[in-house]
Design an enzyme around this catalytic site. Structure first.
Site, PDB file in Angstrom:
ATOM      1  N   MET A 207     124.062 -68.428   6.831  1.00 12.71           N
ATOM      2  CA  MET A 207     122.967 -67.900   7.653  1.00 12.71           C
ATOM      3  C   MET A 207     122.288 -66.672   7.037  1.00 12.71           C
ATOM      4  O   MET A 207     121.194 -66.298   7.450  1.00 12.71           O
ATOM      5  CB  MET A 207     123.504 -67.559   9.041  1.00 12.71           C
ATOM      6  CG  MET A 207     123.919 -68.775   9.833  1.00 12.71           C
ATOM      7  SD  MET A 207     122.512 -69.607  10.602  1.00 12.71           S
ATOM      8  CE  MET A 207     122.356 -68.623  12.112  1.00 12.71           C
ATOM      9  N   HIS A 212     117.838 -67.490   7.513  1.00 14.92           N
ATOM     10  CA  HIS A 212     117.795 -67.526   8.976  1.00 14.92           C
ATOM     11  C   HIS A 212     117.974 -66.157   9.600  1.00 14.92           C
ATOM     12  O   HIS A 212     117.201 -65.735  10.460  1.00 14.92           O
ATOM     13  CB  HIS A 212     118.862 -68.493   9.522  1.00 14.92           C
ATOM     14  CG  HIS A 212     118.801 -68.655  11.014  1.00 14.92           C
ATOM     15  ND1 HIS A 212     119.311 -67.733  11.892  1.00 14.92           N
ATOM     16  CD2 HIS A 212     118.258 -69.638  11.777  1.00 14.92           C
ATOM     17  CE1 HIS A 212     119.094 -68.146  13.134  1.00 14.92           C
ATOM     18  NE2 HIS A 212     118.451 -69.297  13.082  1.00 14.92           N
ATOM     19  N   ASP A 213     119.012 -65.449   9.159  1.00 14.90           N
ATOM     20  CA  ASP A 213     119.279 -64.120   9.728  1.00 14.90           C
ATOM     21  C   ASP A 213     118.713 -63.006   8.851  1.00 14.90           C
ATOM     22  O   ASP A 213     118.982 -61.827   9.105  1.00 14.90           O
ATOM     23  CB  ASP A 213     120.799 -63.912   9.889  1.00 14.90           C
ATOM     24  CG  ASP A 213     121.373 -64.795  10.989  1.00 14.90           C
ATOM     25  OD1 ASP A 213     120.581 -65.452  11.710  1.00 14.90           O
ATOM     26  OD2 ASP A 213     122.611 -64.831  11.136  1.00 14.90           O
ATOM     27  N   THR A 214     117.990 -63.390   7.809  1.00 17.47           N
ATOM     28  CA  THR A 214     117.457 -62.400   6.865  1.00 17.47           C
ATOM     29  C   THR A 214     115.962 -62.637   6.672  1.00 17.47           C
ATOM     30  O   THR A 214     115.206 -62.533   7.630  1.00 17.47           O
ATOM     31  CB  THR A 214     118.226 -62.476   5.531  1.00 17.47           C
ATOM     32  OG1 THR A 214     118.249 -63.839   5.089  1.00 17.47           O
ATOM     33  CG2 THR A 214     119.649 -61.958   5.680  1.00 17.47           C
TER      34      THR A 214
END
Ligand SMILES: *[C@@H]1O[C@H](CO)[C@@H](O)[C@H](O)[C@H]1NC(C)=O
Ligand SMILES: *[C@@H]1O[C@H](CO)[C@@H](O)[C@H](O)[C@H]1NC(C)=O
Ligand SMILES: *[C@@H]1O[C@H](CO)[C@@H](O)[C@H](O)[C@H]1NC(C)=O
Length: 309
Positions: A207, A212-214
């Site tokens: 992720m 996605h989280d970055t």
């Protein structure tokens, strides 16, 4: 097996999406890991255009954002940029499910789903022709694991089931030999070193690395660092076609156009650095593979889709 279920309500483009996170406790994982079956069968079925297909999926980025990333821009010079490639839906999960099964199968969100055993996937077609396949999901704690898994040091989202295309299909998970081919990056490195990579691969970074989280900056850097040595590795590059793509665009407006590149030694030298404006979508991945190895089709989205070659 112990698990914690957390329901989060968070706004996504004005709608309330419900996401279910099921993270398995690490003691249970340690125990299961010790006995998990892992398989790395190989095969050498010749294809029309390529002998190996590899797709790497990144997350949630509009075409222009990705096209402007310096590392993805560099990779594009090494292959063909697909300038009219569209995702199937929002949010993520349906895109992954559709790319291997030719349909959404009613998947409209990112929560836990199981698709009945009667629904086939690309794996049924590959198996029927003896074409080896496998998934490599970064930070999947062991082969065939079916939950979600957070980073054990910092609790960050790491491996998520919703980005694993085959794991939602009972026709895969109810077969231990199929489950054993859903592997992690440790296994990718081992299979690469041992020259035991399969002919069809679906690769999902964690992720952080998939953006996605970055951000696309992180995803672009990860992808360039990951792919560049592979482009020169004879255990990987065996008449290989690599598709780098994004599951969906970030903004929920039409068209759902995503940045995609075709790379590898199956791409003719003369086509490196070129663009292809044909209308493709995630079903094109199936259509391409089916045409290449003469696999027939599932009679779903794959049948209407345009293959890359
Ligand atoms: C990857 O999967 C293998 C096989 O199940 C397992 O032994 C290994 O510990 C896993 N690696 C990581 C980093 O979780
Ligand atoms: C994702 O993988 C990288 C290695 O590529 C690792 O450093 C990082 O900790 C992982 N991210 C998470 C959230 O576990
Ligand atoms: C090659 O595979 C074997 C199992 O078949 C494994 O024991 C060995 O560690 C692998 N070699 C490398 C370099 O990863």
């Amino acid at each position: 097996m112990r698990s914690t279920i957390v329901f989060l309500a968070l706004p996504v483009s004005g709608v309330i999406a419900q996401i279910q996170y099921t993270s398995t406790a690490s003691a249970a994982v340690e125990k299961a890991r010790a006995t998990a079956l892992t398989l790395s069968p190989t095969s050498h079925v010749q294809g029309k255009t390529f002998d190996r297909f590899v797709t790497i999926w990144l997350e949630n980025t509009d075409f222009d954002m990705a096209a402007g990333d310096p590392n993805l821009k560099y990779l594009a010079t090494q292959g063909i940029t697909l300038t009219n490639y569209n995702a199937i839906t929002h949010p993520s999960q349906g895109n992954y499910v559709a790319a291997v099964g030719g349909a959404l199968h009613g998947v409209t969100g990112d929560s836990f789903v199981r698709i009945p055993n009667s629904e086939k996937t690309i794996v049924d077609l590959l198996d029927a022709k003896g074409v080896s396949w496998g998934e490599y999901q970064q930070d999947l704690p062991y082969s065939g694991f079916q939950g979600n898994y957070v980073n054990q040091k910092n609790g960050k989202n790491d491996y998520v089931r919703k980005h694993n295309p085959l794991i939602s299909y009972d026709s895969v998970t109810e077969d231990v030999n199929r489950l054993a081919k859903i592997k992690n990056f440790t296994m990718f490195e081992r299979d690469l070193a041992n020259n035991t990579l399969p002919q069809w691969m679906f690769i999902t970074p964690n992720m952080t690395n998939d953006g996605h989280d970055t951000s696309v900056t992180t995803a672009g850097k990860f992808t360039r660092d990951f792919v560049t040595p592979l482009l020169n590795n004879p255990n990987f590059m065996q008449k290989t076609l690599v598709l780098i793509t994004f599951d969906e665009r970030e903004i929920y407006i039409s068209p759902n156009k995503v940045f995609s590149i075709l790379l590898g030694d199956a791409v003719p030298e003369s086509m490196k650095g070129t663009k292809d404006g044909t209308a493709y979508n995630h079903y094109s991945q199936m259509a391409t593979v089916e045409k290449n190895w003469n696999l027939g089709g599932l009679g779903k989205g794959d049948n209407g889709a345009k293959p890359f070659f």
